[in-house]
Write a protein that holds these residues in place. Structure first.
Motif, mmCIF file in Angstrom:
data_model
loop_
_atom_site.group_PDB
_atom_site.id
_atom_site.type_symbol
_atom_site.label_atom_id
_atom_site.label_comp_id
_atom_site.label_asym_id
_atom_site.label_seq_id
_atom_site.Cartn_x
_atom_site.Cartn_y
_atom_site.Cartn_z
ATOM 1 N N HIS A 93 0.394 -4.751 11.303
ATOM 2 C CA HIS A 93 1.656 -4.701 12.040
ATOM 3 C C HIS A 93 2.636 -5.582 11.269
ATOM 4 O O HIS A 93 2.313 -6.731 10.942
ATOM 5 C CB HIS A 93 1.490 -5.218 13.466
ATOM 6 N N VAL A 94 3.798 -5.040 10.992
ATOM 7 C CA VAL A 94 4.764 -5.729 10.136
ATOM 8 C C VAL A 94 6.081 -5.889 10.883
ATOM 9 O O VAL A 94 6.587 -4.927 11.481
ATOM 10 C CB VAL A 94 4.998 -4.950 8.825
ATOM 11 N N ALA A 95 6.645 -7.095 10.866
ATOM 12 C CA ALA A 95 7.934 -7.343 11.502
ATOM 13 C C ALA A 95 9.036 -6.620 10.738
ATOM 14 O O ALA A 95 8.858 -6.208 9.580
ATOM 15 C CB ALA A 95 8.216 -8.844 11.555
ATOM 16 N N LEU A 96 10.194 -6.481 11.376
ATOM 17 C CA LEU A 96 11.304 -5.763 10.754
ATOM 18 C C LEU A 96 11.817 -6.470 9.503
ATOM 19 O O LEU A 96 12.419 -5.842 8.635
ATOM 20 C CB LEU A 96 12.440 -5.587 11.765
ATOM 21 N N ASN A 97 11.574 -7.784 9.394
ATOM 22 C CA ASN A 97 11.993 -8.524 8.209
ATOM 23 C C ASN A 97 10.924 -8.522 7.112
ATOM 24 O O ASN A 97 11.090 -9.181 6.083
ATOM 25 C CB ASN A 97 12.363 -9.960 8.571
ATOM 26 N N GLY A 98 9.823 -7.786 7.357
ATOM 27 C CA GLY A 98 8.777 -7.683 6.346
ATOM 28 C C GLY A 98 7.623 -8.635 6.523
ATOM 29 O O GLY A 98 6.644 -8.565 5.770
ATOM 30 N N GLN A 99 7.690 -9.540 7.497
ATOM 31 C CA GLN A 99 6.612 -10.508 7.720
ATOM 32 C C GLN A 99 5.382 -9.806 8.282
ATOM 33 O O GLN A 99 5.488 -8.969 9.183
ATOM 34 C CB GLN A 99 7.075 -11.587 8.693
ATOM 35 N N TRP A 100 4.212 -10.151 7.746
ATOM 36 C CA TRP A 100 2.974 -9.623 8.306
ATOM 37 C C TRP A 100 2.752 -10.261 9.674
ATOM 38 O O TRP A 100 2.737 -11.474 9.807
ATOM 39 C CB TRP A 100 1.786 -9.960 7.396
ATOM 40 N N LEU A 101 2.567 -9.446 10.706
ATOM 41 C CA LEU A 101 2.320 -9.958 12.050
ATOM 42 C C LEU A 101 0.832 -9.961 12.393
ATOM 43 O O LEU A 101 0.327 -10.888 13.016
ATOM 44 C CB LEU A 101 3.059 -9.102 13.088
ATOM 45 N N ARG A 102 0.156 -8.905 11.981
ATOM 46 C CA ARG A 102 -1.271 -8.764 12.267
ATOM 47 C C ARG A 102 -1.892 -7.942 11.158
ATOM 48 O O ARG A 102 -1.363 -6.891 10.796
ATOM 49 C CB ARG A 102 -1.482 -8.087 13.624
ATOM 50 N N VAL A 103 -2.986 -8.409 10.612
ATOM 51 C CA VAL A 103 -3.643 -7.710 9.506
ATOM 52 C C VAL A 103 -5.138 -7.649 9.782
ATOM 53 O O VAL A 103 -5.703 -8.557 10.400
ATOM 54 C CB VAL A 103 -3.384 -8.413 8.151
ATOM 55 N N ASN A 104 -5.778 -6.577 9.343
ATOM 56 C CA ASN A 104 -7.229 -6.492 9.540
ATOM 57 C C ASN A 104 -7.975 -6.966 8.302
ATOM 58 O O ASN A 104 -7.382 -7.278 7.253
ATOM 59 C CB ASN A 104 -7.651 -5.077 9.949
ATOM 60 N N ARG A 105 -9.276 -7.039 8.435
ATOM 61 C CA ARG A 105 -10.125 -7.583 7.375
ATOM 62 C C ARG A 105 -10.034 -6.759 6.093
ATOM 63 O O ARG A 105 -10.002 -7.300 4.988
ATOM 64 C CB ARG A 105 -11.562 -7.634 7.883
ATOM 65 N N LYS A 106 -9.979 -5.417 6.247
ATOM 66 C CA LYS A 106 -9.962 -4.553 5.067
ATOM 67 C C LYS A 106 -8.708 -4.773 4.238
ATOM 68 O O LYS A 106 -8.772 -4.779 3.007
ATOM 69 C CB LYS A 106 -10.049 -3.086 5.520
ATOM 70 N N LEU A 107 -7.563 -4.956 4.884
ATOM 71 C CA LEU A 107 -6.335 -5.201 4.136
ATOM 72 C C LEU A 107 -6.432 -6.512 3.360
ATOM 73 O O LEU A 107 -5.991 -6.584 2.204
ATOM 74 C CB LEU A 107 -5.136 -5.237 5.087
ATOM 75 N N CYS A 108 -7.008 -7.524 3.985
ATOM 76 C CA CYS A 108 -7.193 -8.798 3.285
ATOM 77 C C CYS A 108 -8.067 -8.614 2.049
ATOM 78 O O CYS A 108 -7.797 -9.193 0.980
ATOM 79 C CB CYS A 108 -7.806 -9.836 4.221
ATOM 80 N N ASP A 109 -9.112 -7.786 2.166
ATOM 81 C CA ASP A 109 -9.978 -7.520 1.024
ATOM 82 C C ASP A 109 -9.220 -6.786 -0.074
ATOM 83 O O ASP A 109 -9.407 -7.063 -1.271
ATOM 84 C CB ASP A 109 -11.189 -6.683 1.461
ATOM 85 N N ILE A 110 -8.354 -5.847 0.311
ATOM 86 C CA ILE A 110 -7.631 -5.050 -0.679
ATOM 87 C C ILE A 110 -6.688 -5.921 -1.506
ATOM 88 O O ILE A 110 -6.630 -5.790 -2.726
ATOM 89 C CB ILE A 110 -6.846 -3.920 0.022
ATOM 90 N N GLU A 121 3.039 -14.624 4.287
ATOM 91 C CA GLU A 121 3.791 -13.862 3.297
ATOM 92 C C GLU A 121 4.512 -12.693 3.955
ATOM 93 O O GLU A 121 4.317 -12.386 5.133
ATOM 94 C CB GLU A 121 2.836 -13.330 2.221
ATOM 95 N N THR A 122 5.368 -12.019 3.177
ATOM 96 C CA THR A 122 5.963 -10.751 3.570
ATOM 97 C C THR A 122 5.404 -9.669 2.648
ATOM 98 O O THR A 122 4.844 -9.977 1.589
ATOM 99 C CB THR A 122 7.495 -10.768 3.457
ATOM 100 N N PHE A 123 5.572 -8.410 3.039
ATOM 101 C CA PHE A 123 5.067 -7.344 2.175
ATOM 102 C C PHE A 123 5.820 -7.334 0.847
ATOM 103 O O PHE A 123 5.279 -6.915 -0.186
ATOM 104 C CB PHE A 123 5.186 -5.982 2.873
ATOM 105 N N LYS A 124 7.062 -7.836 0.848
ATOM 106 C CA LYS A 124 7.850 -7.873 -0.389
ATOM 107 C C LYS A 124 7.240 -8.849 -1.400
ATOM 108 O O LYS A 124 7.320 -8.624 -2.613
ATOM 109 C CB LYS A 124 9.289 -8.280 -0.082
ATOM 110 N N ASP A 125 6.646 -9.937 -0.877
ATOM 111 C CA ASP A 125 6.104 -10.972 -1.763
ATOM 112 C C ASP A 125 4.951 -10.463 -2.622
ATOM 113 O O ASP A 125 4.718 -10.985 -3.718
ATOM 114 C CB ASP A 125 5.624 -12.176 -0.943
#
Length: 235
Positions: A93-110, A121-125
């Protein structure tokens, strides 16, 4: 009371001599039953007692509805959390400003970050510079309502500096006033596929180069043969 005899099991096993029973109809699930038993002596319930009993039953039904709704919400939340965490793809789940709000384990692994690190972080970073422009433009269209969802292949920069190719799908969540609230991103690691495609392209390039060299060799052989013939005549 006197309208219906107490059933034998209640009378013999529990000593019930009089009882009053009413059905409860909560807003969720099947009907329940609420009963009151008199075991010390037989009695006939008065109208006032009947009225009070009915009102108690109504309030119990309301409370029961709240309890069942809360239990259903808790079960739904647990199912959602299990699905979110154990998914075979990255979900966020990503905020409108790009901030990660909630991430699962698989995304962290990726992307190679711990959850706590990624949430800072933000997705832009962590997006590769060459892919950032297209990603931001898609998000602009999503927030403006021009599109409902989008997908793209993009590269993330992992914490160790290496690149990972992903297939990204993003959709928006809006409130009752149709205002954007946050984004849902699904991230699939396609690095193996991209590597296989690159190796296939390299093999095709090598094959094409080999064919070119073969053609040049045949041409050179023909020219040498003709030149040798002319040289023989000159000699």
């Amino acid at each position: 009371g006197t309208e219906k005899a107490v059933n034998r099991m209640s009378a013999e096993k529990f000593g019930v001599q009089s009882q009053m029973v009413v059905a409860l109809y909560p807003k969720l699930g099947k009907p329940w039953v609420f009963g009151m038993h008199q075991c010390s002596y037989p009695r006939v319930w008065t109208k006032e007692e009947d009225k009070l009993f009915t009102e108690i039953a109504r309030r119990i039904s309301d409370g029961l509805s709240s309890v069942l709704l809360l239990r259903q919400l808790r079960e739904n939340e647990e199912r959602f959390r299990a699905t979110f965490e154990q998914a075979a793809v990255g979900i966020a789940h990503v905020a409108l400003n790009g901030q990660w709000l909630r991430v699962n384990r698989k995304l962290c692994d990726i992307v190679g970050y711990f959850r706590e690190e990624l949430l800072q972080e933000t997705f832009k970073d962590i997006t590769h510079y060459d892919d950032l422009g297209a990603d931001k433009e898609y998000i602009r269209q999503l927030l403006s309502g021009e599109i409902q969802t989008y997908g793209m292949e993009k590269r993330y920069v992992r914490k160790d500096g290496t690149l990972v190719w992903t297939n990204l799908t993003v959709s928006g969540v809006r409130n009752a006033a149709d205002e954007p609230m946050y984004l849902i991103a699904v991230v699939e690691d396609i690095s193996r596929r991209k590597k296989a495609e690159e190796e296939r392209r390299n093999l095709q390039d090598q094959l094409l180069q080999a064919r070119k060299m073969e053609s040049v060799g045949r041409l050179a052989g023909g020219v040498a043969h003709d030149f040798n013939n002319m040289l023989g005549v000159i000699l």
